[in-house]
Design a protein around this motif. Structure first.
Motif, PDB file in Angstrom:
ATOM      1  N   ILE A 105       6.148   2.605   4.019  1.00 49.50           N
ATOM      2  CA  ILE A 105       4.982   2.284   4.770  1.00 49.50           C
ATOM      3  C   ILE A 105       3.794   2.511   3.672  1.00 49.50           C
ATOM      4  O   ILE A 105       2.922   1.588   4.015  1.00 49.50           O
ATOM      5  CB  ILE A 105       4.900   3.199   6.060  1.00 49.50           C
ATOM      6  N   VAL A 106       3.822   3.317   2.877  1.00 43.01           N
ATOM      7  CA  VAL A 106       2.926   3.728   1.923  1.00 43.01           C
ATOM      8  C   VAL A 106       2.626   2.338   0.849  1.00 43.01           C
ATOM      9  O   VAL A 106       1.571   1.849   0.892  1.00 43.01           O
ATOM     10  CB  VAL A 106       2.841   4.968   1.066  1.00 43.01           C
ATOM     11  N   GLU A 107       3.763   1.808   0.730  1.00 41.39           N
ATOM     12  CA  GLU A 107       3.811   0.738  -0.292  1.00 41.39           C
ATOM     13  C   GLU A 107       3.167  -0.604   0.427  1.00 41.39           C
ATOM     14  O   GLU A 107       2.181  -1.223  -0.099  1.00 41.39           O
ATOM     15  CB  GLU A 107       5.091   0.096  -0.935  1.00 41.39           C
ATOM     16  N   LEU A 108       3.385  -0.590   1.658  1.00 42.47           N
ATOM     17  CA  LEU A 108       2.902  -1.856   2.686  1.00 42.47           C
ATOM     18  C   LEU A 108       1.402  -1.561   2.784  1.00 42.47           C
ATOM     19  O   LEU A 108       0.730  -2.686   2.412  1.00 42.47           O
ATOM     20  CB  LEU A 108       3.430  -1.751   3.874  1.00 42.47           C
ATOM     21  N   LEU A 109       1.063  -0.362   2.971  1.00 41.79           N
ATOM     22  CA  LEU A 109      -0.596  -0.215   3.065  1.00 41.79           C
ATOM     23  C   LEU A 109      -1.088  -0.499   1.771  1.00 41.79           C
ATOM     24  O   LEU A 109      -2.108  -0.905   1.627  1.00 41.79           O
ATOM     25  CB  LEU A 109      -0.922   1.519   3.532  1.00 41.79           C
ATOM     26  N   LEU A 110      -0.605   0.164   0.661  1.00 41.82           N
ATOM     27  CA  LEU A 110      -1.423  -0.362  -0.649  1.00 41.82           C
ATOM     28  C   LEU A 110      -1.365  -1.676  -0.960  1.00 41.82           C
ATOM     29  O   LEU A 110      -2.258  -2.028  -1.612  1.00 41.82           O
ATOM     30  CB  LEU A 110      -0.608   0.641  -1.689  1.00 41.82           C
ATOM     31  N   MET A 111      -0.141  -2.586  -0.708  1.00 35.58           N
ATOM     32  CA  MET A 111      -0.243  -4.024  -1.195  1.00 35.58           C
ATOM     33  C   MET A 111      -1.198  -4.613  -0.336  1.00 35.58           C
ATOM     34  O   MET A 111      -1.865  -5.557  -0.594  1.00 35.58           O
ATOM     35  CB  MET A 111       0.985  -4.488  -0.857  1.00 35.58           C
ATOM     36  N   THR A 112      -1.279  -4.370   0.997  1.00 40.46           N
ATOM     37  CA  THR A 112      -2.261  -4.923   1.949  1.00 40.46           C
ATOM     38  C   THR A 112      -3.559  -4.735   1.721  1.00 40.46           C
ATOM     39  O   THR A 112      -4.526  -5.510   1.564  1.00 40.46           O
ATOM     40  CB  THR A 112      -1.868  -4.387   3.490  1.00 40.46           C
ATOM     41  N   SER A 113      -3.762  -3.454   1.055  1.00 41.46           N
ATOM     42  CA  SER A 113      -5.210  -3.207   0.859  1.00 41.46           C
ATOM     43  C   SER A 113      -5.636  -3.677  -0.469  1.00 41.46           C
ATOM     44  O   SER A 113      -6.697  -4.302  -0.587  1.00 41.46           O
ATOM     45  CB  SER A 113      -5.456  -1.636   0.607  1.00 41.46           C
ATOM     46  N   ALA A 114      -4.594  -3.917  -1.489  1.00 47.05           N
ATOM     47  CA  ALA A 114      -4.718  -4.642  -2.710  1.00 47.05           C
ATOM     48  C   ALA A 114      -5.098  -6.111  -2.349  1.00 47.05           C
ATOM     49  O   ALA A 114      -6.066  -6.690  -3.116  1.00 47.05           O
ATOM     50  CB  ALA A 114      -3.856  -4.397  -3.609  1.00 47.05           C
ATOM     51  N   LEU A 115      -4.633  -6.786  -1.402  1.00 46.24           N
ATOM     52  CA  LEU A 115      -4.827  -8.212  -1.216  1.00 46.24           C
ATOM     53  C   LEU A 115      -6.246  -8.513  -0.715  1.00 46.24           C
ATOM     54  O   LEU A 115      -7.018  -9.323  -0.987  1.00 46.24           O
ATOM     55  CB  LEU A 115      -3.528  -8.515  -0.289  1.00 46.24           C
ATOM     56  N   ARG A 116      -6.748  -7.549   0.380  1.00 45.68           N
ATOM     57  CA  ARG A 116      -7.806  -7.585   0.877  1.00 45.68           C
ATOM     58  C   ARG A 116      -8.977  -7.188  -0.108  1.00 45.68           C
ATOM     59  O   ARG A 116      -9.987  -8.091   0.094  1.00 45.68           O
ATOM     60  CB  ARG A 116      -7.963  -6.499   2.074  1.00 45.68           C
ATOM     61  N   SER A 117      -8.679  -6.554  -0.823  1.00 43.86           N
ATOM     62  CA  SER A 117      -9.853  -6.208  -2.174  1.00 43.86           C
ATOM     63  C   SER A 117      -9.902  -7.139  -3.131  1.00 43.86           C
ATOM     64  O   SER A 117     -10.868  -7.308  -3.593  1.00 43.86           O
ATOM     65  CB  SER A 117      -9.280  -4.724  -2.763  1.00 43.86           C
ATOM     66  N   SER A 118      -8.772  -8.010  -3.116  1.00 43.72           N
ATOM     67  CA  SER A 118      -8.814  -9.095  -3.972  1.00 43.72           C
ATOM     68  C   SER A 118      -9.543 -10.651  -3.253  1.00 43.72           C
ATOM     69  O   SER A 118      -9.189 -11.542  -3.614  1.00 43.72           O
ATOM     70  CB  SER A 118      -7.389  -9.515  -4.356  1.00 43.72           C
ATOM     71  N   SER A 119     -10.103 -10.231  -2.122  1.00 45.96           N
ATOM     72  CA  SER A 119     -10.722 -11.275  -1.416  1.00 45.96           C
ATOM     73  C   SER A 119      -9.750 -12.074  -0.578  1.00 45.96           C
ATOM     74  O   SER A 119     -10.182 -13.478  -0.509  1.00 45.96           O
ATOM     75  CB  SER A 119     -11.788 -12.164  -2.601  1.00 45.96           C
ATOM     76  N   ALA A 120      -8.686 -11.762  -0.408  1.00 40.78           N
ATOM     77  CA  ALA A 120      -7.804 -12.536   0.395  1.00 40.78           C
ATOM     78  C   ALA A 120      -8.670 -12.819   1.873  1.00 40.78           C
ATOM     79  O   ALA A 120      -8.887 -11.783   2.427  1.00 40.78           O
ATOM     80  CB  ALA A 120      -6.311 -12.059   0.538  1.00 40.78           C
ATOM     81  N   LYS A 121      -8.612 -13.928   2.467  1.00 44.90           N
ATOM     82  CA  LYS A 121      -9.140 -14.155   3.758  1.00 44.90           C
ATOM     83  C   LYS A 121      -8.356 -13.594   5.027  1.00 44.90           C
ATOM     84  O   LYS A 121      -9.028 -13.101   5.780  1.00 44.90           O
ATOM     85  CB  LYS A 121      -9.402 -15.779   3.913  1.00 44.90           C
ATOM     86  N   ARG A 122      -7.010 -13.837   4.642  1.00 43.86           N
ATOM     87  CA  ARG A 122      -6.090 -13.326   5.986  1.00 43.86           C
ATOM     88  C   ARG A 122      -4.838 -12.761   4.933  1.00 43.86           C
ATOM     89  O   ARG A 122      -4.546 -13.220   4.105  1.00 43.86           O
ATOM     90  CB  ARG A 122      -5.413 -14.559   6.696  1.00 43.86           C
ATOM     91  N   VAL A 123      -4.384 -11.589   5.722  1.00 45.41           N
ATOM     92  CA  VAL A 123      -3.127 -11.064   5.076  1.00 45.41           C
ATOM     93  C   VAL A 123      -2.180 -11.002   6.524  1.00 45.41           C
ATOM     94  O   VAL A 123      -2.536 -10.178   7.451  1.00 45.41           O
ATOM     95  CB  VAL A 123      -3.472  -9.457   4.665  1.00 45.41           C
ATOM     96  N   THR A 124      -0.966 -11.469   6.071  1.00 45.70           N
ATOM     97  CA  THR A 124       0.089 -11.529   7.118  1.00 45.70           C
ATOM     98  C   THR A 124       1.153 -10.352   6.672  1.00 45.70           C
ATOM     99  O   THR A 124       1.580 -10.558   5.517  1.00 45.70           O
ATOM    100  CB  THR A 124       0.609 -12.752   7.434  1.00 45.70           C
ATOM    101  N   VAL A 125       1.567  -9.383   7.649  1.00 50.76           N
ATOM    102  CA  VAL A 125       2.357  -8.380   7.392  1.00 50.76           C
ATOM    103  C   VAL A 125       3.689  -8.900   8.253  1.00 50.76           C
ATOM    104  O   VAL A 125       3.632  -8.897   9.299  1.00 50.76           O
ATOM    105  CB  VAL A 125       2.037  -7.121   7.380  1.00 50.76           C
ATOM    106  N   VAL A 126       4.875  -8.831   7.376  1.00 53.49           N
ATOM    107  CA  VAL A 126       6.211  -9.052   8.140  1.00 53.49           C
ATOM    108  C   VAL A 126       6.863  -7.608   8.125  1.00 53.49           C
ATOM    109  O   VAL A 126       6.942  -7.105   7.044  1.00 53.49           O
ATOM    110  CB  VAL A 126       6.894 -10.179   7.245  1.00 53.49           C
ATOM    111  N   ILE A 127       7.050  -7.059   9.221  1.00 53.11           N
ATOM    112  CA  ILE A 127       7.897  -5.888   9.431  1.00 53.11           C
ATOM    113  C   ILE A 127       9.316  -6.238  10.089  1.00 53.11           C
ATOM    114  O   ILE A 127       9.334  -6.503  11.174  1.00 53.11           O
ATOM    115  CB  ILE A 127       7.025  -4.905  10.215  1.00 53.11           C
ATOM    116  N   PRO A 128      10.157  -6.022   9.374  1.00 56.21           N
ATOM    117  CA  PRO A 128      11.573  -6.531   9.973  1.00 56.21           C
ATOM    118  C   PRO A 128      12.008  -5.320  10.997  1.00 56.21           C
ATOM    119  O   PRO A 128      12.740  -5.565  11.913  1.00 56.21           O
ATOM    120  CB  PRO A 128      12.671  -6.430   8.805  1.00 56.21           C
ATOM    121  N   TYR A 129      11.660  -4.111  10.646  1.00 53.39           N
ATOM    122  CA  TYR A 129      11.952  -2.814  11.574  1.00 53.39           C
ATOM    123  C   TYR A 129      10.964  -1.996  11.951  1.00 53.39           C
ATOM    124  O   TYR A 129      10.520  -1.520  10.953  1.00 53.39           O
ATOM    125  CB  TYR A 129      13.343  -2.114  11.053  1.00 53.39           C
TER     126      TYR A 129
END
Length: 163
Positions: free
Chosen positions: A1-25
């Motif tokens: 979960i920590v990796e997911l949170l860090l990657m999502t944060s990095a994408l938003r910090s890189s000016s991504a307009k939208r971030v879609t998270v896929v959670i299989p479980y």
């Protein structure tokens, strides 16, 4: 979960307009094991007015961990969440964990059953043996029946369900 949170944060910090998270479980959906002996009342703000109201612990039905993880995912910058079999059909409580992100629920039986039937050659197997879908516990029976119905329509055979 920590990796997911860090990657999502990095994408938003890189000016991504939208971030879609896929959670299989989404593993944080169990009911909180809170009894009235351990906590008499929980104070919770009303979403509409901000007024604080008391909630009896015995009436607490949402998973505390599920709600906390959802808030962390949103705080890290996720704007959309796609999950597979996040909750039993007909129960929309888990989608309520997410307040800002759009949530899309995907049911595995809609795409997994066809592949399993083909790969495992279930059509031939049903000629030799009776097939049974087994749910891990009673709360899984609705999902097991959905798999059963899908398999019966594909295989043109009677499939059992057990827990």
């Amino acid at each position: 979960i920590v990796e997911l949170l860090l990657m999502t944060s990095a994408l938003r910090s890189s000016s991504a307009k939208r971030v879609t998270v896929v959670i299989p479980y989404y593993a944080y959906l169990r009911k909180a094991n809170v009894t009235s002996k351990t906590i008499r009342k929980l104070k919770q703000p009303k979403i509409d007015t901000g007024e604080v109201v008391s909630v009896e612990a015995s009436n607490l039905t949402a998973s505390l961990a599920g709600s906390d993880v959802a808030r962390m995912i949103e705080a890290s910058g996720a704007t959309r969440v796609i999950t597979v079999d996040m909750q039993p059909p007909g129960q929309d409580s888990a989608t309520g964990f997410f307040r800002k992100a759009q949530v899309e629920l995907v049911r595995s039986y809609e795409f997994v059953v066809d592949t399993l039937a083909e790969v495992l050659n279930l059509k031939e197997l049903t000629k030799e043996r009776e097939l049974v879908i087994v749910g891990t516990h009673a709360s899984c029976i609705t999902m097991a029946k959905m798999y059963q119905q899908r398999l019966e329509s594909i295989l043109d055979a009677k499939i059992g369900v057990a827990t």
